[in-house]
Design an enzyme around this catalytic site. Structure first.
Site, PDB file in Angstrom:
ATOM      1  CG  HIS A 270      21.031  -0.944 -28.035  1.00 25.00           C
ATOM      2  ND1 HIS A 270      21.519   0.051 -28.864  1.00 25.00           N
ATOM      3  CD2 HIS A 270      20.333  -1.799 -28.841  1.00 25.00           C
ATOM      4  CE1 HIS A 270      21.134  -0.178 -30.108  1.00 25.00           C
ATOM      5  NE2 HIS A 270      20.417  -1.301 -30.127  1.00 25.00           N
TER       6      HIS A 270
ATOM      7  CG  ASP B 156      -7.019  -2.318  -3.384  1.00 22.21           C
ATOM      8  OD1 ASP B 156      -7.549  -1.458  -2.673  1.00 22.21           O
ATOM      9  OD2 ASP B 156      -5.822  -2.640  -3.283  1.00 22.21           O
TER      10      ASP B 156
ATOM     11  CB  SER C 169      -0.954  -0.031   1.201  1.00 24.95           C
ATOM     12  OG  SER C 169      -1.904   1.000   1.122  1.00 24.95           O
TER      13      SER C 169
END
Length: 558
Positions: free
Chosen positions: A507, A430, A355
């Site tokens: 890269h 949630d 959270s």
């Protein structure tokens, strides 16, 4: 007489822990003033048993403390009422001050009676002897004996100082007493000349924002810092500490942050076990009403990891108030403690947050880029949308300004500064970090955290086609629907891995990557879905449901 005074002024003793045989001092160690003998579980009960005088005096003082806390929180309303009734005149205030002085003298007398009760108790006398010896000489033996007691943490000696690492003393780039570095929000009105007149015009809004943040705002954002809530949770917190110390062999420590706040921590060392994950340290960052005693620390513990839990400033044994700067200062000293005192390398440290703990977790990841991984459970990208959700729409400007200036939890911005492995855990039911209703999974701010992370790391892949297909995947209401979307676009995981590994070999690992620049739309969709699935896992639960150990998995990396 000196011992009696120590008992009067000494801290409250809550519990005497059971001491394991392997931790007891050898019988050959002589008893000295700086090495006293701690009690064994065979001689005394593990719960401290105060005598009647101490017990009743403690009850009176605790009740007075609760009344004081209630008076403090209700003081603005009480002041307004007394003013309207005309009770704030000098003729009324003087007698009231006499009553208050008499009450304080009575409470001082009660405290003295409590001290006498402690003085007559051999358990408390032995405890206060060990405490005084530890303050005089913080030897390992004295600390070991003091760790057998659970008492008011304000009297616990400091175990680690933020300036203790030698590199901090020699470097000018480290944190100062003003605090560690934070990412500051951009001005709300860019391009406007910051003249004296403009400053004067902004002053009323700035004062209002300051007052809101330091009164209602901070307590709404971090209810765990409210004294009355901590008082109600005290028995549960004491039980949680006892479990960590007695069953998990946890070691409590007090850390001093650069702002002067004292941070309460608990360390469970699993490096001596046969489990390989015990070599890794999980630093746990709790939620806005979470404490390490009963919080998310249980998940990595059950999974077999070494664990370091800590309480927010103003929570339980930690001092201060939980504003973003203080939070970051606390997290900084916790990480320094893990590296320089506990002996873990950054590559062996995992940051795990639940959270609102995502703020300190992402700050640590940004500030210590060599940490092994970051796991964010039920977290969000930015506080402003969630703050607007619970406040009236007419307060939008005030809420936005207050959050940006004083409570700026910019998780996504900080997370994008970290280059290592990240795992986001989204709770499908949630009710806290959704901006509409729990059933509307697309309003879960964990989605925005994922999208901002992927858009920063893989901007070419997360162009129009990739962004659209990831949104479709995030909108899926079940695992079956997720799999259907994944198979509809025929995601070839081996191909995705080969593309990413080839790019990394050519890269390097630093983000952002330009992979996908010369790729077809279907290829970008496949890569986008593949990356989204690797960075976010769903957990079918509400916000406060404990995460099972089997769901605690290490993030994906190439």
């Amino acid at each position: 007489m000196a011992k009696l005074l120590s008992c009067v002024l000494g801290p409250r003793l809550y519990k005497i822990y059971r001491e394991r045989d392997s931790e007891r001092a050898p019988a050959s160690v002589p008893e000295t003033p700086t090495a006293v003998t701690a009690p064994h579980s065979s001689s005394w009960d593990t719960y401290y048993q105060p005598r009647a005088l101490e017990k009743h005096a403690d009850s009176i003082l605790a009740l007075a403390s609760v009344f004081w806390s209630i008076s403090y929180y209700s003081s603005p309303f009480a002041f307004f009422y007394l003013y309207r009734k005309g009770y704030l005149s000098l003729s009324k205030v003087v007698p009231f001050s006499h009553y208050a002085g008499t009450l304080l003298l009575l409470l001082a007398g009660v405290a003295c009676l409590r001290g006498i009760g402690r003085w007559t108790n051999p358990q408390y006398r032995q405890f206060i002897t060990i405490l005084e010896a530890t303050h005089r000489n913080q030897s390992s033996e004295n600390k070991r004996q003091l760790a057998n007691y659970n008492f008011d943490f304000r009297s616990w000696p400091v175990d680690f100082h933020w300036e203790e690492p030698s590199s901090r003393k020699e470097s000018r780039g480290g944190p100062s007493r003003r605090g560690v570095a934070l990412l500051r929000p951009e001005p709300l009105h860019r391009g406007t000349a910051d003249t004296l007149l403009n400053r004067v015009k902004k002053l009323p809004c700035q004062i209002t924002s300051y007052l809101v943040a330091h009164t209602l705002g901070r307590r709404m954002l971090y209810p765990g810092s409210v004294y009355l809530l901590q008082k109600a949770l005290m028995p549960v917190l004491l039980q949680g500490q006892a479990r960590l110390v007695e069953e998990c062999n946890g070691r409590r420590a007090k850390l001093l942050a650069c702002d002067g706040n004292e941070i309460d921590t608990m360390f469970v060392d699993r490096r001596g076990t046969a489990q390989p994950q015990g070599q890794k340290l999980v630093i746990c960052c709790e939620g806005n009403a979470g404490f390490y005693e009963v919080g998310c620390i249980s998940t990595p513990l059950e999974a077999g990891y070494s664990v370091l839990g800590w309480n927010h400033p103003g929570f339980a044994g930690s001092t201060g108030v939980p504003f973003p700067q203080n939070e970051a200062n606390a997290m900084d000293v916790v990480v320094q403690f893990a590296i320089h005192r506990l002996g873990f390398q950054p590559q062996d440290i995992i940051i795990y947050a639940w959270s609102i703990g995502g703020f300190t977790a992402t700050w640590a990841a940004m500030s210590y880029p060599d940490v092994s991984a970051v796991i964010l459970d039920a977290s969000f990208d930015d506080l402003v949308p969630l703050a607007l959700k619970v406040m009236p729409d007419s307060w939008r400007g005030l809420v936005t300004r207050t959050v940006r200036q004083h409570l700026n939890l910019n998780n996504a911005e900080q997370l994008c500064r970290y280059l290592g492995p990240v795992l986001l855990i989204r709770r499908t039911k949630d009710e806290i970090i959704t901006t509409t209703v729990p059933e509307d999974i697309m309003s879960n701010r964990g989605n925005d955290l994922l999208l901002k992370l992927l858009q920063h790391r893989y901007p070419r892949v997360m162009a129009e086609e990739g962004l659209q297909v990831v949104r479709q995947w995030l909108e899926a209401s079940s695992q079956l629907e997720e799999a259907s979307i994944y198979s509809r676009w025929e995601v070839e995981e081996d191909w995705c891995l080969s593309v990413l590994r080839s790019y990394q070999a050519e890269h390097g690992p630093d983000f952002p990557w330009s992979v996908g620049e010369d790729m077809s739309a279907d290829g970008r969709r496949q890569l986008a879905l593949f990356l989204a699935r690797k960075h976010l896992h769903n957990f079918e639960a509400t916000h406060c449901t404990p995460l099972p150990a089997q769901n605690f998995q290490m993030p994906w990396h190439l």
